[in-house]
Design a protein around this motif. Structure first.
Motif, PDB file in Angstrom:
ATOM      1  N   PRO A  81      48.449  30.964  29.732  1.00  0.00           N
ATOM      2  CA  PRO A  81      47.939  29.948  28.796  1.00  0.00           C
ATOM      3  C   PRO A  81      47.751  28.598  29.471  1.00  0.00           C
ATOM      4  N   GLY A  82      46.696  27.911  29.086  1.00  0.00           N
ATOM      5  CA  GLY A  82      46.384  26.600  29.647  1.00  0.00           C
ATOM      6  C   GLY A  82      44.900  26.473  29.913  1.00  0.00           C
ATOM      7  N   PRO A  83      44.484  25.330  30.440  1.00  0.00           N
ATOM      8  CA  PRO A  83      43.057  25.105  30.702  1.00  0.00           C
ATOM      9  C   PRO A  83      42.471  26.153  31.643  1.00  0.00           C
ATOM     10  N   LEU A 138      35.632  37.248  35.410  1.00  0.00           N
ATOM     11  CA  LEU A 138      34.346  37.660  35.974  1.00  0.00           C
ATOM     12  C   LEU A 138      34.378  39.114  36.428  1.00  0.00           C
ATOM     13  N   VAL A 139      35.481  39.515  37.044  1.00  0.00           N
ATOM     14  CA  VAL A 139      35.618  40.892  37.520  1.00  0.00           C
ATOM     15  C   VAL A 139      36.041  41.811  36.383  1.00  0.00           C
ATOM     16  N   PHE A 140      37.059  41.401  35.639  1.00  0.00           N
ATOM     17  CA  PHE A 140      37.530  42.249  34.538  1.00  0.00           C
ATOM     18  C   PHE A 140      36.399  42.577  33.570  1.00  0.00           C
ATOM     19  N   ASN A 141      35.576  41.585  33.250  1.00  0.00           N
ATOM     20  CA  ASN A 141      34.553  41.780  32.224  1.00  0.00           C
ATOM     21  C   ASN A 141      33.332  42.551  32.720  1.00  0.00           C
ATOM     22  N   ALA A 142      33.309  42.859  34.000  1.00  0.00           N
ATOM     23  CA  ALA A 142      32.247  43.717  34.529  1.00  0.00           C
ATOM     24  C   ALA A 142      32.669  45.180  34.569  1.00  0.00           C
ATOM     25  N   VAL A 149      45.559  37.721  18.822  1.00  0.00           N
ATOM     26  CA  VAL A 149      44.535  38.026  19.824  1.00  0.00           C
ATOM     27  C   VAL A 149      43.410  38.853  19.216  1.00  0.00           C
ATOM     28  N   LEU A 150      43.764  39.833  18.399  1.00  0.00           N
ATOM     29  CA  LEU A 150      42.751  40.747  17.862  1.00  0.00           C
ATOM     30  C   LEU A 150      42.074  40.230  16.605  1.00  0.00           C
ATOM     31  N   HIS A 151      42.811  39.502  15.759  1.00  0.00           N
ATOM     32  CA  HIS A 151      42.273  39.133  14.456  1.00  0.00           C
ATOM     33  C   HIS A 151      42.226  37.628  14.197  1.00  0.00           C
ATOM     34  N   PHE A 208      45.455  32.045  24.413  1.00  0.00           N
ATOM     35  CA  PHE A 208      45.622  33.486  24.544  1.00  0.00           C
ATOM     36  C   PHE A 208      44.668  34.021  25.617  1.00  0.00           C
ATOM     37  N   PRO A 209      45.090  34.022  26.872  1.00  0.00           N
ATOM     38  CA  PRO A 209      44.198  34.503  27.929  1.00  0.00           C
ATOM     39  C   PRO A 209      43.688  35.934  27.720  1.00  0.00           C
ATOM     40  N   ALA A 210      44.432  36.756  26.985  1.00  0.00           N
ATOM     41  CA  ALA A 210      43.954  38.121  26.739  1.00  0.00           C
ATOM     42  C   ALA A 210      42.613  38.113  26.012  1.00  0.00           C
ATOM     43  N   GLN A 211      42.321  37.039  25.262  1.00  0.00           N
ATOM     44  CA  GLN A 211      41.027  36.947  24.589  1.00  0.00           C
ATOM     45  C   GLN A 211      39.879  36.686  25.565  1.00  0.00           C
ATOM     46  N   ARG A 212      40.208  36.294  26.796  1.00  0.00           N
ATOM     47  CA  ARG A 212      39.163  36.070  27.792  1.00  0.00           C
ATOM     48  C   ARG A 212      38.559  37.389  28.286  1.00  0.00           C
ATOM     49  N   ILE A 213      39.232  38.476  27.984  1.00  0.00           N
ATOM     50  CA  ILE A 213      38.753  39.782  28.435  1.00  0.00           C
ATOM     51  C   ILE A 213      37.780  40.316  27.388  1.00  0.00           C
ATOM     52  N   GLN A 214      36.504  40.124  27.669  1.00  0.00           N
ATOM     53  CA  GLN A 214      35.419  40.514  26.765  1.00  0.00           C
ATOM     54  C   GLN A 214      34.303  41.116  27.611  1.00  0.00           C
TER      55      GLN A 214
END
Length: 255
Positions: A164-166, A196-200, A220-222, A230-236
């Motif tokens: 978490p953070g900027p 960048l890598v995870f989302n590819a 995170v989910l809802h 919530f960095p897990a939300q960065r995984i899209q």
């Protein structure tokens, strides 16, 4: 593609279904492209999945010479020390399957974070040059297009070593991120792949267990998007599929 949520009675059944789906993805990738790329996570949650992979019934279902192993993140400790994600995976299953040593792309935790991140970026570039399967970034940098990424999520919403953070400029533009600042009680000196890598990736498995993560999982989910909290939300993933493997305790608020 919207995320897929699977809730299991217990950790054992979660891990067994996850490994069976992993094997299916591996076999499909090898049949279609001649290789299978897998990025591993650390922590305790994937331990049982790793143990399943070391069983004969699963060893025999994967063509290991056509399998290539990476990591989503690593602590900057030597590979023979406790706390090394590489050591955990090696002793649990990598050292027990017929995987050629040259197929293991290890984050060199014995290096300082900046050097380890730069070294891993070069490893990614070298692999992608041999097996081009992903479009270049805006900077022109290529990186592997993973068939499967394993991730966990902390009770604070972090994943890999994205805390978490900027969100820094390097996280937005580079395949790798050196982590040198302390976050709560967690040791600094880490390296992480970036979104960048995870989302590819073609497939991402989040493995989440325990009641301590239930509230965060619901957020995170809802909850409203809050990527800094919530960095897990960065995984899209842009085109891939995210599957959440969740036990009853962690999933009690998201059924």
């Amino acid at each position: 593609m919207p995320p897929r949520l699977l809730i299991f009675d217990d950790y054992e059944s979660l891990s067994r279904i996850a490994v069976e789906m992993l094997v299916y993805i591996a076999r499909t990738a090898i049949a279609e492209r001649g290789l299978f790329t897998l990025a591993l996570s650390g922590g305790g949650t994937p331990q049982r999945l790793f143990e399943f992979l070391a069983r004969v019934e699963y060893i025999e279902q994967i063509s290991w010479p056509q399998t290539f192993i990476f990591w989503g993140d690593e602590r900057c400790v030597p590979p023979d020390q406790d706390g090394s994600n590489y050591k955990q995976a090696y002793h649990t299953f990598l050292g027990k399957v017929p995987l050629p040593p040259e197929n293991i792309y290890r984050i060199r935790g014995e290096y300082p974070p900046e050097d380890a991140a730069d070294d891993y970026t070069q490893q990614l570039l070298d692999f992608a040059a041999l097996y081009p399967a992903a479009p270049p970034l805006a900077t022109g940098v290529r990186f592997p297009h993973f068939d499967l990424v394993l991730l966990g999520m902390g009770s604070d919403g972090h994943t890999a070593s994205l805390f978490p953070g900027p969100i820094t400029e390097r996280e937005r533009t580079s395949p790798t991120l050196p982590v040198t600042a302390h976050y709560q009680e967690r040791p600094a000196r880490r390296v992480s792949l970036t979104p960048l890598v995870f989302n590819a990736a073609e497939n991402i498995f989040f493995l989440v267990t325990g009641a301590a993560k239930a509230e965060t999982l619901r957020a995170v989910l809802h909850g409203a998007p809050d990527l800094e909290r919530f960095p897990a939300q960065r995984i899209q993933p842009t085109e891939g599929q995210v599957t959440w493997f969740v036990d009853e305790e962690a999933g009690c608020y998201v059924k």
